[in-house]
Every structure is written in C-alpha cells, then in structure tokens.
Design a protein around this motif. Structure first.
Motif, PDB file in Angstrom:
ATOM      1  N   ALA A 265       1.408  -1.016   0.106  1.00  0.00           N
ATOM      2  CA  ALA A 265       0.157   0.060   0.486  1.00  0.00           C
ATOM      3  C   ALA A 265       0.774   1.473  -0.217  1.00  0.00           C
ATOM      4  CB  ALA A 265      -0.720   0.214   1.592  1.00  0.00           C
ATOM      5  N   GLN A 266       1.741   1.480   1.192  1.00  0.00           N
ATOM      6  CA  GLN A 266       2.843   2.482   0.544  1.00  0.00           C
ATOM      7  C   GLN A 266       3.774   2.917  -0.665  1.00  0.00           C
ATOM      8  OE1 GLN A 266       5.171   1.693   3.879  1.00  0.00           O
ATOM      9  NE2 GLN A 266       4.553   2.153   5.346  1.00  0.00           N
TER      10      GLN A 266
ATOM     11  N   ALA B  59       1.703   9.094  -5.566  1.00  0.00           N
ATOM     12  CA  ALA B  59       1.930  10.197  -4.870  1.00  0.00           C
ATOM     13  C   ALA B  59       3.001  11.132  -5.887  1.00  0.00           C
ATOM     14  CB  ALA B  59       2.935  10.554  -4.139  1.00  0.00           C
ATOM     15  N   ALA B  60       4.030   9.832  -6.365  1.00  0.00           N
ATOM     16  CA  ALA B  60       4.816  10.546  -7.444  1.00  0.00           C
ATOM     17  C   ALA B  60       4.445  10.804  -8.653  1.00  0.00           C
ATOM     18  CB  ALA B  60       5.966   9.749  -8.030  1.00  0.00           C
ATOM     19  N   SER B  61       3.335   9.785  -9.615  1.00  0.00           N
ATOM     20  CA  SER B  61       2.233  10.152 -10.208  1.00  0.00           C
ATOM     21  C   SER B  61       2.003  11.751 -10.441  1.00  0.00           C
ATOM     22  CB  SER B  61       1.627   8.844 -10.979  1.00  0.00           C
ATOM     23  OG  SER B  61       1.192   9.574 -12.034  1.00  0.00           O
ATOM     24  N   ILE B  62       1.024  11.658  -9.576  1.00  0.00           N
ATOM     25  CA  ILE B  62       0.532  13.053  -9.409  1.00  0.00           C
ATOM     26  C   ILE B  62       1.436  14.173  -8.991  1.00  0.00           C
ATOM     27  CG2 ILE B  62      -1.163  14.811  -7.594  1.00  0.00           C
ATOM     28  CD1 ILE B  62      -2.383  11.697  -6.769  1.00  0.00           C
TER      29      ILE B  62
ATOM     30  N   ALA C  19       0.893  16.893 -11.661  1.00  0.00           N
ATOM     31  CA  ALA C  19       1.813  18.009 -11.333  1.00  0.00           C
ATOM     32  C   ALA C  19       2.601  19.075 -11.734  1.00  0.00           C
ATOM     33  CB  ALA C  19       1.891  18.143 -10.403  1.00  0.00           C
ATOM     34  N   GLN C  20       3.792  18.901 -12.174  1.00  0.00           N
ATOM     35  CA  GLN C  20       4.788  19.524 -12.438  1.00  0.00           C
ATOM     36  C   GLN C  20       4.669  19.256 -13.744  1.00  0.00           C
ATOM     37  OE1 GLN C  20       8.294  16.927 -11.238  1.00  0.00           O
ATOM     38  NE2 GLN C  20       9.008  17.991  -9.298  1.00  0.00           N
TER      39      GLN C  20
END
Length: 186
Positions: free
Chosen positions: A106-107, A114-117, A121-122
C-alpha cells in the motif's frame, strides 16, 4: 461321670461336659454336615471365591491398562497442545508478515500514485509556465513594439521589422535577467 437315676431323659448334666450320647451324636451330625459342605457346598463356594478373585484381578489389570492409556493420552494431548501452540505462533507470524507486506504494498502504491500526481502537476505547471511565458513574450513584444514606435515616433508597419525588434528586445531581456534565461531555455 454322669449318673442316671431313672430314664434316659433324667440325668445329671454338666455345663462344660456334655453327655456321652450327645457328644457322639453331635460329632456324627457335625461330620455329616462337614462332609456334605465339603463335598457339595465348598466347591461352589471356592469357585465363587476364585471367580470373584479373577474378576478383581481383571478389574485391577483393566484399571492399570486404563491408567496407562490415560497417561498416554495425557502425553498425546500435551503434544497436541504444544503443536497447536506452534501452529498458532506460525499463523500469527504469517499474519504479521502478510500485514507488513500489505502495508508495504500500500505504501509503494501510494508512493507511486504520489509520484505520478507530482509528475502530472510538474508537467502541468511547466506547461502552464511555458504558456504564460509565451503569453508574456507576446505581451512584452507588443509593448516593446509600442515603446519603439513611441521612441522612434513612427509606426512600425513592416511585420518583419516589428518581429526583429521584438526578438532583439527579448534577447536583451534574456541576457539581462538570468531567471528569464533559465526559463526560456527550459
């Protein structure tokens, strides 16, 4: 001795010593009863005692066997309890390992998301920044053209000349501000 003075029923008797006929007939009767008991009653009585003794012995042997079986069963039950405790420990350890694996998965998944988001975002920020930069360049170009027209006093009608003036102004701006130069290169 006994003296009789009359009929046989009239005699003088002694408390500890019976009369001779009583003694003889009592002894004969006792011997007849003793022989009858020994011959007929004693064998069945002895058989009954032997049978009872055998039953008692069998009961004692059965009790000893049962005692041994109970001891064996206690040992077996103790071994089963220990095995069940070992199995329970193994199951707990496996459950803890599974829980840790699930948490780690899960982590990992959350980190990937989170990295994909963050990448999205970047990318969006970069795209928005580039769009804003292009818009600003266009606005700065228009302002530069208007400023050049005011300085020169003439309208720049030639599109190629206007574009050259804008490019030269932006190049001068890029060399004078390092932050703008880095963003323009990116």
């Amino acid at each position: 001795m006994v003296e009789t003075t009359g009929a046989w029923w009239q005699f003088d008797w002694h408390l500890l010593l019976p009369a001779l006929p009583d003694l003889i007939w009592g002894t004969v009767a006792f011997l007849i009863v003793a022989v009858a008991v020994y011959k007929y009653a004693w064998p069945s009585f002895k058989a009954m005692l032997d049978e009872r003794g055998e039953k008692i012995d069998e009961g004692l042997r059965a009790a000893e066997v049962a005692r041994a079986e109970i001891a064996d069963q206690r040992v077996q039950i103790q071994e089963e309890i220990q095995q069940a405790q070992r199995d329970a420990t193994g199951i707990r350890e496996l459950a803890q390992e599974n829980a840790q694996a699930i948490v780690a998965e899960a982590q990992n998944r959350a980190n990937k998301e989170a990295a994909s988001i963050l990448d999205k975002a970047q990318n969006r920020i970069s795209a928005d920044s580039q769009a804003a930069m292009r818009s600003l360049e266009g606005d700065v170009g228009v302002l530069a053209t208007e400023l050049a027209e005011r300085i020169v006093g003439e309208a720049l009608q030639d599109e190629g000349l206007a574009q050259r003036v804008i490019d030269r102004f932006l190049d001068d701006l890029a060399t004078s501000t390092p932050e703008y130069a880095k963003e323009a290169e990116a």
